[in-house]
Motif scaffolding. Structure first.
Motif, PDB file in Angstrom:
ATOM      1  N   GLU A 175      67.906 -18.819 -13.569  1.00 36.72           N
ATOM      2  CA  GLU A 175      67.521 -17.719 -14.461  1.00 36.72           C
ATOM      3  C   GLU A 175      66.748 -18.242 -15.667  1.00 36.72           C
ATOM      4  OE1 GLU A 175      69.712 -14.233 -17.063  1.00 36.72           O
ATOM      5  OE2 GLU A 175      70.764 -15.135 -15.376  1.00 36.72           O
ATOM      6  N   GLU A 176      67.206 -19.353 -16.238  1.00 43.33           N
ATOM      7  CA  GLU A 176      66.501 -19.940 -17.382  1.00 43.33           C
ATOM      8  C   GLU A 176      65.108 -20.416 -16.981  1.00 43.33           C
ATOM      9  OE1 GLU A 176      69.009 -23.051 -18.750  1.00 43.33           O
ATOM     10  OE2 GLU A 176      70.522 -21.693 -19.563  1.00 43.33           O
ATOM     11  N   SER A 234      61.471 -19.071 -18.446  1.00 41.76           N
ATOM     12  CA  SER A 234      60.472 -19.957 -19.058  1.00 41.76           C
ATOM     13  C   SER A 234      59.150 -19.873 -18.302  1.00 41.76           C
ATOM     14  CB  SER A 234      60.977 -21.392 -19.118  1.00 41.76           C
ATOM     15  OG  SER A 234      60.852 -22.031 -17.882  1.00 41.76           O
ATOM     16  N   ARG A 235      59.204 -19.711 -16.971  1.00 38.72           N
ATOM     17  CA  ARG A 235      57.966 -19.526 -16.204  1.00 38.72           C
ATOM     18  C   ARG A 235      57.263 -18.231 -16.605  1.00 38.72           C
ATOM     19  NH1 ARG A 235      60.756 -21.262 -11.454  1.00 38.72           N
ATOM     20  NH2 ARG A 235      61.186 -19.064 -11.059  1.00 38.72           N
ATOM     21  N   ASP A 236      58.052 -17.170 -16.798  1.00 42.17           N
ATOM     22  CA  ASP A 236      57.460 -15.897 -17.217  1.00 42.17           C
ATOM     23  C   ASP A 236      56.802 -16.019 -18.587  1.00 42.17           C
ATOM     24  OD1 ASP A 236      58.308 -14.752 -14.874  1.00 42.17           O
ATOM     25  OD2 ASP A 236      60.020 -13.684 -15.768  1.00 42.17           O
ATOM     26  N   ARG A 237      57.485 -16.674 -19.517  1.00 45.37           N
ATOM     27  CA  ARG A 237      56.908 -16.847 -20.857  1.00 45.37           C
ATOM     28  C   ARG A 237      55.617 -17.654 -20.797  1.00 45.37           C
ATOM     29  NH1 ARG A 237      62.275 -17.384 -22.347  1.00 45.37           N
ATOM     30  NH2 ARG A 237      62.179 -19.647 -22.228  1.00 45.37           N
ATOM     31  N   PHE A 256      46.538 -10.865 -21.456  1.00 48.87           N
ATOM     32  CA  PHE A 256      46.038  -9.540 -21.169  1.00 48.87           C
ATOM     33  C   PHE A 256      47.005  -8.733 -20.287  1.00 48.87           C
ATOM     34  CE2 PHE A 256      44.449 -12.393 -17.933  1.00 48.87           C
ATOM     35  CZ  PHE A 256      44.674 -11.720 -16.759  1.00 48.87           C
ATOM     36  N   LEU A 257      47.956  -9.391 -19.672  1.00 52.61           N
ATOM     37  CA  LEU A 257      48.921  -8.698 -18.834  1.00 52.61           C
ATOM     38  C   LEU A 257      50.000  -7.980 -19.637  1.00 52.61           C
ATOM     39  CD1 LEU A 257      49.471 -11.395 -16.066  1.00 52.61           C
ATOM     40  CD2 LEU A 257      48.108  -9.305 -15.906  1.00 52.61           C
ATOM     41  N   THR A 258      50.062  -8.238 -20.933  1.00 53.99           N
ATOM     42  CA  THR A 258      51.123  -7.653 -21.740  1.00 53.99           C
ATOM     43  C   THR A 258      50.760  -6.317 -22.349  1.00 53.99           C
ATOM     44  OG1 THR A 258      50.359  -8.801 -23.720  1.00 53.99           O
ATOM     45  CG2 THR A 258      52.013  -9.930 -22.364  1.00 53.99           C
TER      46      THR A 258
END
Length: 65
Positions: free
Chosen positions: A44-45, A49-52, A60-62
């Motif tokens: 999960e961690e 971190s990969r998502d961040r 631009f995806l945010t």
């Protein structure tokens, strides 16, 4: 009489043996559960971190202008 004594002794020893086997199985199961819990938390961690990191590279995806 001897048959009764031997049968009783084997009966008691069987229960003691089963108690030990069940206790050993439960202990190993609890250790496996703990290992899997730690692995799930680590996964999960790492996903967070990969998502961040991905959102930092591709802001631009945010949808934040």
């Amino acid at each position: 009489m001897l048959t009764f004594v031997i049968t009783s002794l084997l009966y008691v020893c069987g229960f003691v043996f089963l108690y030990g086997v069940i206790r050993l199985a439960v202990r190993h199961a609890m250790e496996d559960i703990e290992v899997r819990r730690v692995q799930a938390a680590r996964a999960e961690e790492m996903a967070a971190s990969r998502d961040r990191a991905m959102l930092e590279r591709h802001g631009f995806l945010t949808n934040e202008g």
